[in-house]
Design a protein around this motif. Structure first.
Motif, PDB file in Angstrom:
ATOM      1  N   ASP A 177       0.813  -1.208   0.000  1.00 53.38           N
ATOM      2  CA  ASP A 177       0.000   0.000   0.000  1.00 53.38           C
ATOM      3  C   ASP A 177       0.850   1.264   0.000  1.00 53.38           C
ATOM      4  N   THR A 178       2.162   1.117  -0.138  1.00 54.90           N
ATOM      5  CA  THR A 178       3.070   2.256  -0.114  1.00 54.90           C
ATOM      6  C   THR A 178       2.932   3.076  -1.395  1.00 54.90           C
ATOM      7  N   VAL A 179       2.729   4.380  -1.255  1.00 56.15           N
ATOM      8  CA  VAL A 179       2.599   5.260  -2.416  1.00 56.15           C
ATOM      9  C   VAL A 179       3.503   6.472  -2.252  1.00 56.15           C
ATOM     10  N   ARG A 180       3.879   7.035  -3.391  1.00 50.80           N
ATOM     11  CA  ARG A 180       4.599   8.305  -3.433  1.00 50.80           C
ATOM     12  C   ARG A 180       3.865   9.207  -4.422  1.00 50.80           C
ATOM     13  N   ASP A 181       3.562  10.421  -4.001  1.00 52.02           N
ATOM     14  CA  ASP A 181       2.850  11.363  -4.859  1.00 52.02           C
ATOM     15  C   ASP A 181       3.801  12.445  -5.360  1.00 52.02           C
ATOM     16  N   VAL A 182       3.639  12.800  -6.644  1.00 55.81           N
ATOM     17  CA  VAL A 182       4.432  13.840  -7.287  1.00 55.81           C
ATOM     18  C   VAL A 182       3.463  14.829  -7.914  1.00 55.81           C
ATOM     19  N   ARG A 183       3.711  16.124  -7.724  1.00 54.87           N
ATOM     20  CA  ARG A 183       2.824  17.128  -8.284  1.00 54.87           C
ATOM     21  C   ARG A 183       3.072  17.257  -9.788  1.00 54.87           C
ATOM     22  N   PRO A 184       2.027  17.083 -10.605  1.00 55.28           N
ATOM     23  CA  PRO A 184       2.208  17.199 -12.053  1.00 55.28           C
ATOM     24  C   PRO A 184       2.083  18.652 -12.524  1.00 55.28           C
ATOM     25  N   ARG A 185       2.569  18.887 -13.728  1.00 56.26           N
ATOM     26  CA  ARG A 185       2.340  20.152 -14.421  1.00 56.26           C
ATOM     27  C   ARG A 185       1.150  19.943 -15.348  1.00 56.26           C
ATOM     28  N   ILE A 186       0.093  20.716 -15.193  1.00 52.92           N
ATOM     29  CA  ILE A 186      -1.143  20.558 -15.965  1.00 52.92           C
ATOM     30  C   ILE A 186      -1.178  21.626 -17.047  1.00 52.92           C
ATOM     31  N   ASP A 187      -1.437  21.195 -18.281  1.00 50.32           N
ATOM     32  CA  ASP A 187      -1.378  22.103 -19.409  1.00 50.32           C
ATOM     33  C   ASP A 187      -2.698  22.106 -20.170  1.00 50.32           C
ATOM     34  N   GLY A 188      -2.818  23.081 -21.066  1.00 50.12           N
ATOM     35  CA  GLY A 188      -3.896  23.100 -22.052  1.00 50.12           C
ATOM     36  C   GLY A 188      -5.283  23.087 -21.441  1.00 50.12           C
ATOM     37  N   ASP A 189      -6.061  22.078 -21.814  1.00 53.41           N
ATOM     38  CA  ASP A 189      -7.473  22.028 -21.434  1.00 53.41           C
ATOM     39  C   ASP A 189      -7.729  21.247 -20.154  1.00 53.41           C
ATOM     40  N   GLY A 190      -6.700  21.002 -19.382  1.00 46.28           N
ATOM     41  CA  GLY A 190      -6.878  20.288 -18.124  1.00 46.28           C
ATOM     42  C   GLY A 190      -6.819  18.784 -18.250  1.00 46.28           C
ATOM     43  N   ARG A 191      -6.352  18.288 -19.403  1.00 48.04           N
ATOM     44  CA  ARG A 191      -6.163  16.850 -19.575  1.00 48.04           C
ATOM     45  C   ARG A 191      -4.712  16.477 -19.883  1.00 48.04           C
ATOM     46  N   ASP A 192      -3.963  17.407 -20.454  1.00 49.57           N
ATOM     47  CA  ASP A 192      -2.541  17.171 -20.686  1.00 49.57           C
ATOM     48  C   ASP A 192      -1.780  17.440 -19.396  1.00 49.57           C
ATOM     49  N   PHE A 193      -0.841  16.568 -19.079  1.00 50.42           N
ATOM     50  CA  PHE A 193      -0.033  16.773 -17.883  1.00 50.42           C
ATOM     51  C   PHE A 193       1.326  16.108 -18.058  1.00 50.42           C
ATOM     52  N   SER A 194       2.261  16.505 -17.220  1.00 51.40           N
ATOM     53  CA  SER A 194       3.579  15.877 -17.204  1.00 51.40           C
ATOM     54  C   SER A 194       4.103  15.906 -15.775  1.00 51.40           C
ATOM     55  N   PHE A 195       5.028  15.040 -15.498  1.00 47.66           N
ATOM     56  CA  PHE A 195       5.645  14.996 -14.167  1.00 47.66           C
ATOM     57  C   PHE A 195       7.034  14.394 -14.273  1.00 47.66           C
ATOM     58  N   THR A 196       7.860  14.676 -13.270  1.00 47.56           N
ATOM     59  CA  THR A 196       9.243  14.200 -13.248  1.00 47.56           C
ATOM     60  C   THR A 196       9.477  13.426 -11.963  1.00 47.56           C
ATOM     61  N   VAL A 197      10.153  12.290 -12.087  1.00 42.66           N
ATOM     62  CA  VAL A 197      10.463  11.428 -10.942  1.00 42.66           C
ATOM     63  C   VAL A 197      11.980  11.272 -10.844  1.00 42.66           C
ATOM     64  N   ALA A 198      12.496  11.442  -9.655  1.00 40.13           N
ATOM     65  CA  ALA A 198      13.907  11.206  -9.347  1.00 40.13           C
ATOM     66  C   ALA A 198      13.996  10.182  -8.230  1.00 40.13           C
ATOM     67  N   PRO A 199      15.145   9.520  -8.066  1.00 44.84           N
ATOM     68  CA  PRO A 199      15.257   8.522  -6.992  1.00 44.84           C
ATOM     69  C   PRO A 199      14.851   9.055  -5.626  1.00 44.84           C
ATOM     70  N   ARG A 200      15.123  10.336  -5.345  1.00 45.00           N
ATOM     71  CA  ARG A 200      14.766  10.881  -4.033  1.00 45.00           C
ATOM     72  C   ARG A 200      13.256  10.857  -3.790  1.00 45.00           C
ATOM     73  N   ASP A 201      12.464  10.882  -4.875  1.00 46.75           N
ATOM     74  CA  ASP A 201      11.008  10.841  -4.717  1.00 46.75           C
ATOM     75  C   ASP A 201      10.507   9.487  -4.238  1.00 46.75           C
ATOM     76  N   LEU A 202      11.319   8.442  -4.404  1.00 47.02           N
ATOM     77  CA  LEU A 202      10.928   7.096  -4.012  1.00 47.02           C
ATOM     78  C   LEU A 202      11.624   6.628  -2.742  1.00 47.02           C
ATOM     79  N   ALA A 203      12.556   7.408  -2.240  1.00 43.77           N
ATOM     80  CA  ALA A 203      13.388   6.977  -1.117  1.00 43.77           C
ATOM     81  C   ALA A 203      12.570   6.855   0.160  1.00 43.77           C
ATOM     82  N   ASP A 204      12.914   5.826   0.952  1.00 45.53           N
ATOM     83  CA  ASP A 204      12.285   5.666   2.269  1.00 45.53           C
ATOM     84  C   ASP A 204      13.282   5.162   3.298  1.00 45.53           C
ATOM     85  N   GLY A 205      14.580   5.240   2.944  1.00 39.83           N
ATOM     86  CA  GLY A 205      15.613   4.781   3.865  1.00 39.83           C
ATOM     87  C   GLY A 205      15.978   3.328   3.706  1.00 39.83           C
ATOM     88  N   ALA A 206      15.168   2.568   2.990  1.00 35.12           N
ATOM     89  CA  ALA A 206      15.466   1.149   2.758  1.00 35.12           C
ATOM     90  C   ALA A 206      16.187   0.991   1.426  1.00 35.12           C
TER      91      ALA A 206
END
Length: 275
Positions: A177-206
């Motif tokens: 049930d572990t999740v990581r959320d990343v804020r996307p960039r929303i473009d155009g008509d509210g359906r186009d989006f993009s996001f960037t993930v780096a290892p630090r976004d998934l890190a939990d010390g393990a």
């Protein structure tokens, strides 16, 4: 010298932009033939009923043809195609003839209403004709993916619903049930989006010992997550077709890939793990 002619029935097929598929037998069988679409059983899913299609002579050349209309939508999975020569006869698997999938190639450019239904004719590994189908309340179509400079950037478009300002890209650790959320960039008509993930976004010390993260977008704060993948073209099995480079940063290796269901996932391993 004796030659053996393959008498297995064959069918041409053509798809249109609305999801309609027309099947034409390459030879005219005797009797009262029909087509049978039989779903393959899926583990943990209820069994689906087969679908029968009537064959009728084409006005132009007399060849039997059948039309699979866009509605009702087929359940998600794989459907094998058979010829029923006449009522009560044993079904015969269909070999592929010509497949005209040109209308599907730019399918990601057309917006899809909910539910999002997709069907792609393809040839199985043992050279038979089949359909790959998806049926989802909503779908996020990956348009581009860049793995560079220690990050993975995904651009996508949402079908079947809209994003609001509280939307998040969500990565779920497979089997947990572990999740990581990343804020996307929303473009155009509210359906186009993009996001960037780096290892630090998934890190939990393990140590990331062979973890896999499945990728979703959550259109709004209280909305259910929508799976992100690539379904809207003519490629039925994408896993070994689109292969992306891995990125190494911050002691981890991230490798994006498409699953057997054409959904996007990210494999995470330690940077010093054996090749």
């Amino acid at each position: 010298m004796t030659t053996h002619q393959d008498t297995t029935p064959r069918a041409d097929c053509a798809s249109d932009a609305d999801g309609r598929i027309t099947f034409r037998l390459t030879a005219v069988p005797d009797g009262r033939p029909r087509l049978l679409l039989r779903p393959r059983p899926r583990k943990g899913r209820p069994e689906q009923a087969p679908l029968h299609l009537d064959l009728a002579p084409d006005a132009a050349d007399g060849r039997p043809h059948a039309v699979l209309e866009p509605h009702p939508a087929l359940a998600e999975g794989r459907w094998d195609l058979y010829l029923l020569p006449e009522p009560g006869a044993d079904p015969q698997r269909l070999r592929p003839g010509l497949r005209d999938l040109r209308a599907l190639v730019d399918g990601q450019l057309r917006d899809r209403p909910a539910p999002v239904a997709v069907r792609i004719p393809y040839v199985t590994k043992d050279d038979f004709l089949a359909l790959r189908t998806w049926l989802r309340t909503a779908h996020a179509e990956a348009r581009s993916l860049q793995a560079a400079d220690g990050t993975i950037t995904v651009a996508a478009r949402l079908h079947g619903t809209d994003l609001d300002e509280s939307a998040t890209a969500r990565l779920r650790l497979r089997g947990t049930d572990t999740v990581r959320d990343v804020r996307p960039r929303i473009d155009g008509d509210g359906r186009d989006f993009s996001f960037t993930v780096a290892p630090r976004d998934l890190a939990d010390g393990a140590a990331p010992a062979g973890r896999v993260w499945d990728v979703f977008v959550r259109p709004a704060a209280e909305a259910p997550p929508v799976r992100l993948g690539r379904l809207l073209d003519d490629v039925a099995d994408r896993k070994h077709v689109h292969v992306f480079p891995a990125i190494t940063a911050e002691g981890s290796v991230l490798r994006p890939y498409y699953t057997v269901d054409n959904d996007l996932a990210i494999e995470e391993t330690p940077a010093d793990s054996p090749k």
